[in-house]
Design a protein around this motif. Structure first.
Motif, short mmCIF file in Angstrom:
data_model
loop_
_atom_site.label_atom_id
_atom_site.label_comp_id
_atom_site.label_asym_id
_atom_site.label_seq_id
_atom_site.Cartn_x
_atom_site.Cartn_y
_atom_site.Cartn_z
N LYS A 136 38.03 58.76 36.36
CA LYS A 136 36.90 58.82 37.69
C LYS A 136 35.66 57.56 36.75
O LYS A 136 34.80 56.51 37.12
N ASP A 137 35.25 58.30 35.03
CA ASP A 137 34.25 57.74 34.91
C ASP A 137 34.55 55.43 34.52
O ASP A 137 33.72 55.25 34.64
N LYS A 138 36.34 55.57 33.98
CA LYS A 138 36.46 54.24 33.98
C LYS A 138 36.20 52.97 35.15
O LYS A 138 36.01 52.20 34.89
N ARG A 139 36.65 53.98 36.25
CA ARG A 139 36.85 53.70 36.99
C ARG A 139 35.48 52.71 37.80
O ARG A 139 35.51 51.66 38.13
N ALA A 140 34.36 53.51 37.64
CA ALA A 140 33.46 53.76 37.81
C ALA A 140 32.58 52.16 37.58
O ALA A 140 32.17 51.51 37.95
N ASP A 141 33.03 52.48 36.07
CA ASP A 141 32.15 51.61 34.72
C ASP A 141 32.83 50.45 35.38
O ASP A 141 32.08 49.53 35.19
N TYR A 142 33.87 49.88 35.44
CA TYR A 142 34.61 48.96 35.80
C TYR A 142 34.04 47.56 37.34
O TYR A 142 33.61 46.82 37.05
N VAL A 143 33.60 49.50 38.60
CA VAL A 143 33.55 48.67 39.49
C VAL A 143 31.85 48.11 39.32
O VAL A 143 31.90 46.82 39.92
N ALA A 144 31.20 49.23 38.43
CA ALA A 144 29.71 48.86 38.43
C ALA A 144 29.44 47.56 37.59
O ALA A 144 28.71 46.46 37.97
N ASN A 145 30.10 47.20 36.78
CA ASN A 145 29.75 46.27 35.94
C ASN A 145 30.90 45.63 35.20
O ASN A 145 30.71 44.72 34.25
N ARG A 146 32.46 45.28 35.94
CA ARG A 146 33.19 44.41 35.42
C ARG A 146 34.45 43.43 36.81
O ARG A 146 33.71 42.40 37.05
N TYR A 147 34.10 43.95 37.62
CA TYR A 147 34.86 43.55 39.02
C TYR A 147 33.81 42.56 39.33
O TYR A 147 32.27 42.48 39.76
N HIS A 148 34.37 41.55 39.77
CA HIS A 148 34.30 40.03 40.04
C HIS A 148 33.11 39.39 39.20
O HIS A 148 31.94 38.73 39.84
N GLN A 149 32.79 39.53 38.15
CA GLN A 149 31.86 39.51 36.79
C GLN A 149 32.90 38.93 35.63
O GLN A 149 33.22 39.12 35.40
#
Ligand SMILES: [Zn+2]
Length: 551
Positions: free
Chosen positions: A483-496
Protein backbone atom coordinates in the motif's frame (compact mmCIF):
# COMPACT_ATOMS: atom_id res chain seq x y z
CA UNK A 1 8.95 -67.18 -34.03
CA UNK A 2 10.75 -66.58 -30.84
CA UNK A 3 13.16 -64.11 -32.37
CA UNK A 4 10.33 -62.13 -33.97
CA UNK A 5 8.54 -61.98 -30.63
CA UNK A 6 11.78 -60.89 -28.97
CA UNK A 7 12.29 -58.29 -31.65
CA UNK A 8 8.76 -56.98 -31.05
CA UNK A 9 9.38 -56.79 -27.33
CA UNK A 10 12.63 -54.96 -27.91
CA UNK A 11 10.97 -52.62 -30.35
CA UNK A 12 8.15 -51.91 -27.95
CA UNK A 13 10.64 -51.35 -25.17
CA UNK A 14 12.78 -48.99 -27.21
CA UNK A 15 9.85 -46.99 -28.55
CA UNK A 16 8.62 -46.61 -24.97
CA UNK A 17 12.06 -45.35 -23.97
CA UNK A 18 12.04 -43.03 -26.93
CA UNK A 19 8.64 -41.62 -25.95
CA UNK A 20 9.78 -41.09 -22.37
CA UNK A 21 12.98 -39.52 -23.60
CA UNK A 22 11.19 -37.16 -26.01
CA UNK A 23 8.58 -36.27 -23.40
CA UNK A 24 11.22 -35.50 -20.76
CA UNK A 25 13.20 -33.61 -23.28
CA UNK A 26 10.12 -31.50 -24.10
CA UNK A 27 9.43 -30.76 -20.46
CA UNK A 28 13.08 -29.98 -19.82
CA UNK A 29 13.18 -27.67 -22.79
CA UNK A 30 10.21 -25.48 -21.85
CA UNK A 31 12.11 -22.37 -20.86
CA UNK A 32 11.03 -19.97 -18.14
CA UNK A 33 11.22 -16.21 -17.80
CA UNK A 34 14.40 -15.15 -16.03
CA UNK A 35 15.09 -12.15 -13.84
CA UNK A 36 18.35 -11.63 -15.76
CA UNK A 37 16.46 -11.17 -19.03
CA UNK A 38 13.92 -8.83 -17.48
CA UNK A 39 16.69 -6.73 -16.01
CA UNK A 40 18.62 -6.62 -19.29
CA UNK A 41 15.64 -5.47 -21.38
CA UNK A 42 14.23 -3.16 -18.72
CA UNK A 43 17.47 -1.30 -18.02
CA UNK A 44 18.08 -0.87 -21.73
CA UNK A 45 14.64 0.32 -22.85
CA UNK A 46 14.15 2.69 -19.91
CA UNK A 47 17.60 4.25 -20.21
CA UNK A 48 18.00 7.91 -21.25
CA UNK A 49 19.18 6.75 -24.67
CA UNK A 50 15.54 6.13 -25.67
CA UNK A 51 14.50 9.66 -24.69
CA UNK A 52 11.23 8.60 -23.09
CA UNK A 53 10.00 6.73 -26.21
CA UNK A 54 7.63 9.35 -27.57
CA UNK A 55 5.99 8.73 -30.96
CA UNK A 56 7.46 10.80 -33.88
CA UNK A 57 10.74 11.48 -32.07
CA UNK A 58 14.25 10.07 -32.24
CA UNK A 59 13.11 8.01 -29.23
CA UNK A 60 10.62 6.18 -31.46
CA UNK A 61 13.31 5.43 -34.06
CA UNK A 62 15.60 3.91 -31.44
CA UNK A 63 12.84 1.97 -29.69
CA UNK A 64 11.42 0.46 -32.86
CA UNK A 65 14.89 -0.50 -34.04
CA UNK A 66 15.75 -2.14 -30.73
CA UNK A 67 12.52 -4.17 -30.56
CA UNK A 68 12.98 -5.33 -34.12
CA UNK A 69 16.58 -6.30 -33.56
CA UNK A 70 15.81 -8.25 -30.37
CA UNK A 71 12.94 -10.19 -31.99
CA UNK A 72 15.18 -11.01 -34.92
CA UNK A 73 18.01 -12.10 -32.64
CA UNK A 74 15.65 -14.56 -30.87
CA UNK A 75 14.46 -16.02 -34.14
CA UNK A 76 10.94 -14.61 -33.79
CA UNK A 77 9.68 -14.16 -37.36
CA UNK A 78 8.38 -10.84 -38.74
CA UNK A 79 4.64 -10.58 -37.99
CA UNK A 80 3.50 -8.46 -40.92
CA UNK A 81 4.40 -10.35 -44.07
CA UNK A 82 8.14 -9.92 -44.31
CA UNK A 83 8.19 -6.98 -41.93
CA UNK A 84 8.22 -6.38 -38.18
CA UNK A 85 6.41 -3.09 -38.71
CA UNK A 86 2.76 -2.11 -38.94
CA UNK A 87 2.48 1.55 -39.94
CA UNK A 88 -0.05 3.50 -37.86
CA UNK A 89 -1.32 6.65 -39.63
CA UNK A 90 -2.27 9.36 -37.18
CA UNK A 91 -3.62 12.86 -37.29
CA UNK A 92 -3.16 15.50 -34.65
CA UNK A 93 -6.19 17.75 -34.29
CA UNK A 94 -5.95 21.09 -32.54
CA UNK A 95 -9.44 22.35 -31.93
CA UNK A 96 -10.45 25.95 -31.35
CA UNK A 97 -14.09 26.00 -30.29
CA UNK A 98 -15.85 29.37 -30.33
CA UNK A 99 -16.08 30.74 -26.82
CA UNK A 100 -19.89 30.56 -26.84
CA UNK A 101 -22.43 27.83 -27.45
CA UNK A 102 -26.08 28.85 -27.89
CA UNK A 103 -29.26 27.14 -26.73
CA UNK A 104 -32.32 28.88 -28.21
CA UNK A 105 -35.99 28.35 -27.56
CA UNK A 106 -38.97 30.58 -28.41
CA UNK A 107 -38.81 31.86 -24.80
CA UNK A 108 -35.13 32.06 -24.07
CA UNK A 109 -31.56 32.24 -25.31
CA UNK A 110 -28.97 30.59 -23.08
CA UNK A 111 -25.31 31.36 -23.77
CA UNK A 112 -22.82 28.78 -22.52
CA UNK A 113 -19.25 29.93 -21.89
CA UNK A 114 -16.29 27.81 -22.94
CA UNK A 115 -14.52 26.06 -20.03
CA UNK A 116 -16.91 27.41 -17.41
CA UNK A 117 -20.09 25.79 -18.79
CA UNK A 118 -18.95 23.56 -21.62
CA UNK A 119 -15.92 22.01 -23.29
CA UNK A 120 -15.93 20.37 -26.67
CA UNK A 121 -13.90 18.85 -29.39
CA UNK A 122 -14.36 17.24 -32.78
CA UNK A 123 -12.77 14.26 -34.48
CA UNK A 124 -14.06 15.37 -37.87
CA UNK A 125 -11.33 16.18 -40.32
CA UNK A 126 -12.92 19.50 -41.33
CA UNK A 127 -11.41 22.95 -40.94
CA UNK A 128 -14.71 24.37 -39.76
CA UNK A 129 -17.48 22.43 -38.07
CA UNK A 130 -20.63 24.48 -37.85
CA UNK A 131 -23.72 23.24 -36.03
CA UNK A 132 -26.72 25.46 -36.65
CA UNK A 133 -30.13 25.29 -34.98
CA UNK A 134 -29.87 21.59 -34.23
CA UNK A 135 -32.80 20.25 -32.18
CA UNK A 136 -31.80 19.30 -28.60
CA UNK A 137 -32.97 15.88 -27.33
CA UNK A 138 -32.39 14.39 -23.88
CA UNK A 139 -31.48 10.71 -24.37
CA UNK A 140 -31.01 9.50 -20.78
CA UNK A 141 -27.76 7.58 -20.55
CA UNK A 142 -27.35 7.41 -24.34
CA UNK A 143 -27.11 3.61 -24.22
CA UNK A 144 -28.18 0.85 -26.58
CA UNK A 145 -27.48 -2.44 -24.75
CA UNK A 146 -29.25 -5.51 -26.14
CA UNK A 147 -28.02 -7.79 -23.33
CA UNK A 148 -29.80 -5.57 -20.79
CA UNK A 149 -32.78 -5.05 -23.11
CA UNK A 150 -32.04 -1.32 -22.88
CA UNK A 151 -32.43 1.33 -25.58
CA UNK A 152 -32.29 5.04 -24.77
CA UNK A 153 -32.91 5.88 -28.43
CA UNK A 154 -36.08 3.86 -28.79
CA UNK A 155 -38.65 5.53 -31.01
CA UNK A 156 -36.59 8.63 -31.75
CA UNK A 157 -34.46 9.54 -34.74
CA UNK A 158 -31.60 11.78 -33.59
CA UNK A 159 -29.92 12.19 -36.99
CA UNK A 160 -28.60 15.73 -37.23
CA UNK A 161 -29.75 16.48 -33.69
CA UNK A 162 -27.91 17.44 -30.52
CA UNK A 163 -28.19 14.83 -27.83
CA UNK A 164 -27.69 15.45 -24.12
CA UNK A 165 -26.76 12.35 -22.14
CA UNK A 166 -25.79 11.33 -18.61
CA UNK A 167 -22.37 10.00 -17.66
CA UNK A 168 -21.89 6.41 -16.40
CA UNK A 169 -24.64 3.77 -16.66
CA UNK A 170 -28.01 3.37 -14.89
CA UNK A 171 -26.61 0.78 -12.44
CA UNK A 172 -24.17 3.24 -10.85
CA UNK A 173 -25.08 4.63 -7.45
CA UNK A 174 -27.92 2.18 -6.88
CA UNK A 175 -28.29 -0.75 -4.48
CA UNK A 176 -28.89 -3.45 -7.07
CA UNK A 177 -25.65 -5.16 -8.14
CA UNK A 178 -27.50 -7.03 -10.88
CA UNK A 179 -28.85 -3.88 -12.56
CA UNK A 180 -26.24 -3.37 -15.28
CA UNK A 181 -23.29 -4.20 -13.00
CA UNK A 182 -24.22 -2.04 -10.06
CA UNK A 183 -21.29 0.19 -9.14
CA UNK A 184 -18.90 -1.68 -11.41
CA UNK A 185 -18.69 0.40 -14.56
CA UNK A 186 -19.75 -1.25 -17.80
CA UNK A 187 -18.41 0.02 -21.09
CA UNK A 188 -21.74 1.79 -21.57
CA UNK A 189 -20.68 4.11 -18.77
CA UNK A 190 -17.52 5.40 -20.43
CA UNK A 191 -17.54 8.77 -22.16
CA UNK A 192 -15.86 7.20 -25.20
CA UNK A 193 -18.89 4.92 -25.58
CA UNK A 194 -21.26 7.91 -25.47
CA UNK A 195 -19.38 9.53 -28.38
CA UNK A 196 -19.31 6.28 -30.38
CA UNK A 197 -23.02 5.63 -29.88
CA UNK A 198 -23.86 9.23 -30.82
CA UNK A 199 -21.97 8.67 -34.10
CA UNK A 200 -23.78 5.38 -34.73
CA UNK A 201 -27.08 7.21 -34.21
CA UNK A 202 -26.01 9.93 -36.62
CA UNK A 203 -26.24 12.76 -34.08
CA UNK A 204 -24.77 16.15 -35.03
CA UNK A 205 -23.56 16.81 -31.49
CA UNK A 206 -23.30 15.00 -28.17
CA UNK A 207 -23.00 16.69 -24.79
CA UNK A 208 -22.45 14.70 -21.61
CA UNK A 209 -23.70 16.17 -18.34
CA UNK A 210 -20.76 16.19 -15.94
CA UNK A 211 -21.30 14.92 -12.43
CA UNK A 212 -18.25 14.33 -10.25
CA UNK A 213 -19.31 11.11 -8.52
CA UNK A 214 -20.55 9.37 -11.67
CA UNK A 215 -17.68 10.56 -13.84
CA UNK A 216 -15.10 9.66 -11.20
CA UNK A 217 -13.27 12.99 -11.64
CA UNK A 218 -14.00 16.70 -11.13
CA UNK A 219 -14.82 19.25 -13.86
CA UNK A 220 -11.24 20.55 -14.15
CA UNK A 221 -10.09 17.12 -15.38
CA UNK A 222 -12.69 17.20 -18.16
CA UNK A 223 -11.74 20.77 -18.94
CA UNK A 224 -8.02 19.98 -19.16
CA UNK A 225 -8.52 16.86 -21.26
CA UNK A 226 -10.74 18.59 -23.79
CA UNK A 227 -8.36 21.37 -24.80
CA UNK A 228 -5.12 21.44 -26.77
CA UNK A 229 -3.79 19.24 -29.55
CA UNK A 230 -4.95 15.65 -29.62
CA UNK A 231 -3.74 12.66 -31.55
CA UNK A 232 -6.26 10.44 -33.36
CA UNK A 233 -6.14 7.60 -35.83
CA UNK A 234 -6.38 8.99 -39.32
CA UNK A 235 -9.98 8.10 -40.18
CA UNK A 236 -10.68 5.75 -43.05
CA UNK A 237 -13.70 6.33 -45.27
CA UNK A 238 -16.12 3.67 -43.98
CA UNK A 239 -15.79 4.40 -40.29
CA UNK A 240 -15.36 8.12 -40.51
CA UNK A 241 -18.71 9.48 -39.30
CA UNK A 242 -18.31 11.34 -36.03
CA UNK A 243 -20.60 13.76 -34.25
CA UNK A 244 -19.42 17.26 -35.16
CA UNK A 245 -19.33 18.30 -31.53
CA UNK A 246 -18.30 15.93 -28.73
CA UNK A 247 -18.26 17.50 -25.34
CA UNK A 248 -19.40 18.02 -21.79
CA UNK A 249 -21.61 20.54 -20.03
CA UNK A 250 -21.34 21.35 -16.35
CA UNK A 251 -23.95 20.09 -13.92
CA UNK A 252 -25.04 23.62 -12.97
CA UNK A 253 -25.55 24.60 -16.60
CA UNK A 254 -27.48 21.40 -17.29
CA UNK A 255 -29.76 22.09 -14.32
CA UNK A 256 -30.53 25.56 -15.59
CA UNK A 257 -31.12 24.38 -19.19
CA UNK A 258 -33.63 21.82 -17.92
CA UNK A 259 -35.24 24.26 -15.51
CA UNK A 260 -35.79 26.99 -18.12
CA UNK A 261 -37.48 24.37 -20.30
CA UNK A 262 -39.80 23.40 -17.43
CA UNK A 263 -38.05 20.20 -16.33
CA UNK A 264 -36.33 19.18 -13.12
CA UNK A 265 -33.01 17.50 -13.92
CA UNK A 266 -33.00 15.43 -10.73
CA UNK A 267 -36.35 13.80 -11.43
CA UNK A 268 -35.45 13.29 -15.11
CA UNK A 269 -32.29 11.45 -14.01
CA UNK A 270 -34.39 9.20 -11.77
CA UNK A 271 -36.69 8.42 -14.72
CA UNK A 272 -33.69 7.78 -16.96
CA UNK A 273 -32.67 4.93 -14.63
CA UNK A 274 -35.86 3.03 -15.39
CA UNK A 275 -36.95 1.06 -18.41
CA UNK A 276 -39.98 3.34 -18.73
CA UNK A 277 -37.70 6.21 -19.81
CA UNK A 278 -38.34 7.71 -23.23
CA UNK A 279 -36.10 10.29 -24.91
CA UNK A 280 -37.68 13.72 -25.38
CA UNK A 281 -37.02 17.03 -27.03
CA UNK A 282 -36.08 19.84 -24.62
CA UNK A 283 -37.54 22.52 -26.88
CA UNK A 284 -34.19 24.15 -27.72
CA UNK A 285 -31.96 24.31 -30.75
CA UNK A 286 -28.17 24.36 -30.33
CA UNK A 287 -25.66 26.35 -32.39
CA UNK A 288 -21.87 26.22 -32.17
CA UNK A 289 -18.80 26.52 -34.41
CA UNK A 290 -15.34 24.94 -34.10
CA UNK A 291 -12.17 25.62 -36.10
CA UNK A 292 -9.51 22.97 -36.48
CA UNK A 293 -5.87 22.59 -37.42
CA UNK A 294 -4.39 19.28 -38.57
CA UNK A 295 -1.01 17.64 -38.65
CA UNK A 296 -0.50 14.19 -40.19
CA UNK A 297 2.15 11.76 -39.08
CA UNK A 298 2.93 8.09 -38.99
CA UNK A 299 3.95 5.91 -36.04
CA UNK A 300 4.57 2.16 -35.85
CA UNK A 301 3.49 -0.99 -34.09
CA UNK A 302 6.19 -3.67 -33.90
CA UNK A 303 5.05 -7.24 -34.43
CA UNK A 304 6.65 -10.67 -34.44
CA UNK A 305 5.33 -14.23 -34.57
CA UNK A 306 6.29 -17.76 -33.53
CA UNK A 307 4.26 -19.95 -35.90
CA UNK A 308 2.28 -22.82 -34.42
CA UNK A 309 2.87 -26.45 -35.39
CA UNK A 310 -0.57 -28.01 -35.94
CA UNK A 311 -2.90 -24.96 -35.71
CA UNK A 312 -0.74 -22.14 -37.07
CA UNK A 313 -3.83 -20.25 -38.25
CA UNK A 314 -5.02 -19.77 -34.64
CA UNK A 315 -3.37 -16.99 -32.71
CA UNK A 316 -2.55 -15.83 -29.20
CA UNK A 317 -1.49 -12.21 -28.96
CA UNK A 318 0.79 -10.75 -26.31
CA UNK A 319 0.65 -6.97 -26.25
CA UNK A 320 2.58 -4.19 -24.49
CA UNK A 321 2.72 -0.52 -25.39
CA UNK A 322 6.22 0.68 -26.23
CA UNK A 323 5.51 4.41 -26.06
CA UNK A 324 5.76 6.86 -23.19
CA UNK A 325 5.82 10.63 -22.76
CA UNK A 326 9.24 11.62 -24.18
CA UNK A 327 11.06 14.72 -23.02
CA UNK A 328 8.99 17.26 -21.10
CA UNK A 329 8.84 19.65 -18.18
CA UNK A 330 11.93 19.44 -15.99
CA UNK A 331 11.33 18.05 -12.51
CA UNK A 332 14.27 18.01 -10.05
CA UNK A 333 16.73 18.59 -12.87
CA UNK A 334 15.45 15.74 -15.04
CA UNK A 335 13.41 16.17 -18.22
CA UNK A 336 13.40 12.61 -19.61
CA UNK A 337 10.21 10.73 -18.86
CA UNK A 338 11.78 7.26 -18.95
CA UNK A 339 8.59 5.33 -18.27
CA UNK A 340 10.47 2.43 -16.68
CA UNK A 341 7.34 1.02 -15.09
CA UNK A 342 5.01 2.58 -17.70
CA UNK A 343 5.69 0.60 -19.80
CA UNK A 344 9.37 -0.46 -19.89
CA UNK A 345 8.34 -3.22 -17.49
CA UNK A 346 5.72 -4.54 -19.94
CA UNK A 347 8.13 -4.39 -22.88
CA UNK A 348 10.83 -6.22 -20.88
CA UNK A 349 8.29 -8.86 -19.84
CA UNK A 350 7.03 -9.55 -23.36
CA UNK A 351 10.60 -9.70 -24.71
CA UNK A 352 11.54 -12.13 -21.92
CA UNK A 353 8.47 -14.25 -22.68
CA UNK A 354 9.28 -14.20 -26.40
CA UNK A 355 12.84 -15.29 -25.66
CA UNK A 356 11.70 -18.16 -23.43
CA UNK A 357 9.16 -19.30 -26.03
CA UNK A 358 11.62 -19.07 -28.90
CA UNK A 359 13.93 -21.49 -27.05
CA UNK A 360 11.13 -23.92 -26.15
CA UNK A 361 9.35 -26.46 -28.38
CA UNK A 362 6.86 -24.63 -30.62
CA UNK A 363 3.22 -24.60 -29.49
CA UNK A 364 0.37 -25.90 -31.64
CA UNK A 365 -1.09 -22.42 -32.06
CA UNK A 366 0.84 -19.38 -33.24
CA UNK A 367 2.00 -16.79 -30.73
CA UNK A 368 2.16 -13.11 -31.70
CA UNK A 369 4.21 -10.45 -29.90
CA UNK A 370 2.76 -7.01 -30.50
CA UNK A 371 4.35 -3.79 -29.25
CA UNK A 372 1.86 -0.98 -29.80
CA UNK A 373 2.37 2.75 -30.12
CA UNK A 374 0.51 5.79 -28.75
CA UNK A 375 -1.12 4.17 -25.73
CA UNK A 376 -0.51 7.31 -23.71
CA UNK A 377 -2.39 9.33 -26.34
CA UNK A 378 -5.54 7.21 -26.10
CA UNK A 379 -4.75 3.54 -26.84
CA UNK A 380 -4.27 4.40 -30.52
CA UNK A 381 -1.77 1.74 -31.64
CA UNK A 382 -3.88 -1.10 -30.25
CA UNK A 383 -7.02 0.49 -31.70
CA UNK A 384 -5.36 0.61 -35.09
CA UNK A 385 -4.33 -3.04 -34.83
CA UNK A 386 -7.84 -4.10 -33.75
CA UNK A 387 -9.43 -2.18 -36.62
CA UNK A 388 -6.80 -3.30 -39.13
CA UNK A 389 -5.87 -6.75 -37.80
CA UNK A 390 -3.01 -8.62 -39.43
CA UNK A 391 -4.39 -11.93 -38.12
CA UNK A 392 -8.14 -12.53 -38.40
CA UNK A 393 -10.02 -11.44 -35.29
CA UNK A 394 -12.25 -14.53 -35.22
CA UNK A 395 -9.15 -16.76 -35.33
CA UNK A 396 -7.47 -14.89 -32.50
CA UNK A 397 -7.98 -17.01 -29.41
CA UNK A 398 -7.03 -14.47 -26.75
CA UNK A 399 -5.02 -11.40 -25.86
CA UNK A 400 -2.64 -11.12 -22.91
CA UNK A 401 -1.76 -7.50 -22.19
CA UNK A 402 1.17 -6.41 -20.02
CA UNK A 403 1.19 -2.82 -18.83
CA UNK A 404 2.81 -1.31 -15.75
CA UNK A 405 4.12 -4.46 -14.06
CA UNK A 406 4.55 -4.79 -10.30
CA UNK A 407 8.05 -3.64 -9.21
CA UNK A 408 7.62 -4.35 -5.49
CA UNK A 409 8.42 -8.06 -5.35
CA UNK A 410 6.47 -11.33 -5.27
CA UNK A 411 2.78 -11.04 -4.40
CA UNK A 412 0.32 -13.38 -2.73
CA UNK A 413 -2.51 -12.32 -5.03
CA UNK A 414 -3.12 -11.78 -8.68
CA UNK A 415 -5.50 -8.95 -9.51
CA UNK A 416 -7.66 -9.34 -12.61
CA UNK A 417 -8.84 -6.04 -14.03
CA UNK A 418 -12.34 -6.50 -15.39
CA UNK A 419 -12.93 -9.81 -13.64
CA UNK A 420 -16.13 -11.61 -14.64
CA UNK A 421 -16.01 -10.79 -18.34
CA UNK A 422 -14.57 -13.96 -19.81
CA UNK A 423 -13.34 -17.50 -19.20
CA UNK A 424 -9.81 -16.10 -19.22
CA UNK A 425 -10.54 -15.61 -15.49
CA UNK A 426 -10.64 -19.40 -15.10
CA UNK A 427 -7.29 -19.86 -16.83
CA UNK A 428 -5.89 -17.14 -14.61
CA UNK A 429 -7.28 -18.70 -11.44
CA UNK A 430 -5.81 -22.12 -12.23
CA UNK A 431 -2.40 -20.85 -13.33
CA UNK A 432 -2.18 -18.47 -10.37
CA UNK A 433 -3.01 -21.37 -8.02
CA UNK A 434 -0.05 -23.30 -9.41
CA UNK A 435 2.10 -20.38 -8.28
CA UNK A 436 0.48 -20.53 -4.85
CA UNK A 437 -1.59 -17.43 -5.49
CA UNK A 438 -5.26 -16.53 -5.24
CA UNK A 439 -6.96 -14.13 -7.58
CA UNK A 440 -8.63 -10.88 -6.61
CA UNK A 441 -10.92 -8.53 -8.48
CA UNK A 442 -9.63 -5.08 -9.34
CA UNK A 443 -9.99 -2.97 -6.19
CA UNK A 444 -11.59 0.05 -7.91
CA UNK A 445 -14.12 -1.41 -10.37
CA UNK A 446 -16.11 1.83 -10.46
CA UNK A 447 -13.20 3.53 -12.25
CA UNK A 448 -13.48 1.32 -15.30
CA UNK A 449 -9.76 0.47 -15.62
CA UNK A 450 -10.71 -2.43 -17.87
CA UNK A 451 -11.51 0.15 -20.53
CA UNK A 452 -8.35 2.16 -20.04
CA UNK A 453 -5.55 -0.06 -21.29
CA UNK A 454 -4.70 -1.68 -24.62
CA UNK A 455 -6.39 -5.03 -23.99
CA UNK A 456 -9.71 -3.18 -24.18
CA UNK A 457 -9.32 -2.63 -27.92
CA UNK A 458 -9.08 -6.41 -28.32
CA UNK A 459 -12.17 -6.90 -26.15
CA UNK A 460 -14.01 -4.33 -28.24
CA UNK A 461 -13.67 -6.47 -31.36
CA UNK A 462 -14.63 -9.58 -29.37
CA UNK A 463 -11.23 -11.11 -28.50
CA UNK A 464 -11.17 -12.33 -24.87
CA UNK A 465 -8.46 -10.31 -23.15
CA UNK A 466 -6.62 -10.75 -19.87
CA UNK A 467 -4.93 -8.01 -17.89
CA UNK A 468 -3.72 -9.50 -14.61
CA UNK A 469 -1.04 -8.48 -12.18
CA UNK A 470 0.38 -9.30 -8.77
CA UNK A 471 -0.83 -6.88 -6.14
CA UNK A 472 -2.19 -6.25 -2.68
CA UNK A 473 -0.06 -8.40 -0.38
CA UNK A 474 3.69 -9.00 -0.56
CA UNK A 475 4.69 -12.64 0.04
CA UNK A 476 7.16 -11.66 2.74
CA UNK A 477 6.37 -8.07 3.70
CA UNK A 478 2.58 -7.99 3.88
CA UNK A 479 -0.17 -5.61 2.79
CA UNK A 480 0.91 -2.30 4.32
CA UNK A 481 4.22 -2.48 2.52
CA UNK A 482 2.48 -2.73 -0.87
CA UNK A 483 0.00 0.00 0.00
CA UNK A 484 2.77 2.44 0.97
CA UNK A 485 4.89 1.60 -2.06
CA UNK A 486 1.95 2.08 -4.42
CA UNK A 487 0.95 5.37 -2.87
CA UNK A 488 4.54 6.58 -3.21
CA UNK A 489 4.64 5.56 -6.88
CA UNK A 490 1.37 7.29 -7.72
CA UNK A 491 2.37 10.48 -5.90
CA UNK A 492 6.03 10.74 -6.94
CA UNK A 493 6.72 8.72 -10.06
CA UNK A 494 3.63 8.02 -12.20
CA UNK A 495 3.98 9.98 -15.47
CA UNK A 496 6.98 11.86 -14.06
CA UNK A 497 10.71 11.84 -14.93
CA UNK A 498 11.24 9.81 -11.73
CA UNK A 499 9.62 6.71 -13.28
CA UNK A 500 13.12 5.27 -13.72
CA UNK A 501 14.73 1.89 -13.30
CA UNK A 502 16.86 1.95 -10.17
CA UNK A 503 18.34 -1.48 -9.51
CA UNK A 504 18.38 -1.06 -5.70
CA UNK A 505 14.72 0.01 -5.54
CA UNK A 506 13.21 -2.57 -7.85
CA UNK A 507 12.47 -6.11 -6.76
CA UNK A 508 12.22 -7.84 -10.13
CA UNK A 509 10.90 -11.07 -8.64
CA UNK A 510 7.36 -9.66 -8.89
CA UNK A 511 7.68 -8.90 -12.59
CA UNK A 512 9.19 -12.32 -13.24
CA UNK A 513 6.37 -13.95 -11.28
CA UNK A 514 3.71 -12.22 -13.38
CA UNK A 515 5.48 -12.65 -16.71
CA UNK A 516 5.89 -16.35 -15.91
CA UNK A 517 2.19 -16.50 -15.08
CA UNK A 518 1.32 -15.01 -18.50
CA UNK A 519 3.74 -17.41 -20.17
CA UNK A 520 2.08 -20.35 -18.39
CA UNK A 521 -1.38 -19.26 -19.54
CA UNK A 522 -0.07 -18.98 -23.11
CA UNK A 523 1.73 -22.33 -22.97
CA UNK A 524 -1.53 -23.91 -21.95
CA UNK A 525 -3.84 -22.11 -24.38
CA UNK A 526 -1.32 -22.60 -27.15
CA UNK A 527 -1.59 -26.37 -26.92
CA UNK A 528 -5.34 -26.59 -26.40
CA UNK A 529 -8.21 -26.72 -28.84
CA UNK A 530 -10.46 -24.65 -26.58
CA UNK A 531 -11.70 -21.14 -27.27
CA UNK A 532 -12.17 -19.14 -24.08
CA UNK A 533 -15.54 -17.42 -24.24
CA UNK A 534 -17.11 -14.26 -22.92
CA UNK A 535 -19.36 -14.86 -19.97
CA UNK A 536 -23.10 -14.42 -20.05
CA UNK A 537 -23.95 -10.75 -19.56
CA UNK A 538 -20.63 -9.38 -20.83
CA UNK A 539 -21.08 -6.51 -23.28
CA UNK A 540 -18.51 -8.22 -25.56
CA UNK A 541 -20.23 -11.59 -25.97
CA UNK A 542 -22.49 -10.46 -28.84
CA UNK A 543 -19.57 -8.92 -30.70
CA UNK A 544 -17.62 -12.21 -30.59
CA UNK A 545 -20.66 -14.20 -31.73
CA UNK A 546 -21.19 -11.87 -34.66
CA UNK A 547 -17.53 -11.93 -35.72
CA UNK A 548 -17.57 -15.76 -35.62
CA UNK A 549 -20.79 -15.85 -37.68
CA UNK A 550 -19.27 -13.76 -40.43
CA UNK A 551 -16.78 -16.52 -41.23
ZN1 LIG B 1 0.96 5.93 -18.89
Amino acid sequence: MKSIKMLRTYLAFFSLLLIIFVACDDVRNVKEVTIQDIQKYLSEISSDKYEGRKPFTEGEEKTVKYLQQELERMGVAPGNGGSYIQEVPLVEITGHPDTSMYFNSPEAEIVLNLKKDFVCYTERIEETVKIEDSEVVFCGFGITAPEYDWDDFEGVDVKGKTIIVLVNDPGFGGEDESFFKGNTMTYYGRWTYKYEEAARQGAAAVLIIHETASAGYPWFVVEGAASGAKLNLKPNQETSYKAGVQGWISLDMAKSIFEKAGFDLGSEIRKARTKAFEPFSLGYTMSHTLHNMFKYDQSRNVIGILPGTTSPEEYLIFSAHWDHLGIGKTVDGDSIYNGALDNGSGIASVLSIAKAMSQSPALERSVVFLFVTAEEQGLLGSQYYAENPIFPVDLTVANLNLDGMNPFGPMKYLTITGIGHSEMDDYAREEAAKQGRDILPDQEPEKGYFFRSDHFNFAKVGIPALYAEGAYEHMELGKEYVKDKRADYVANRYHQPADEYVAEDWDLRGIAQDAQFDLNVANRLGNEKTWPEWKEGSEFKNIRNQSKLKN
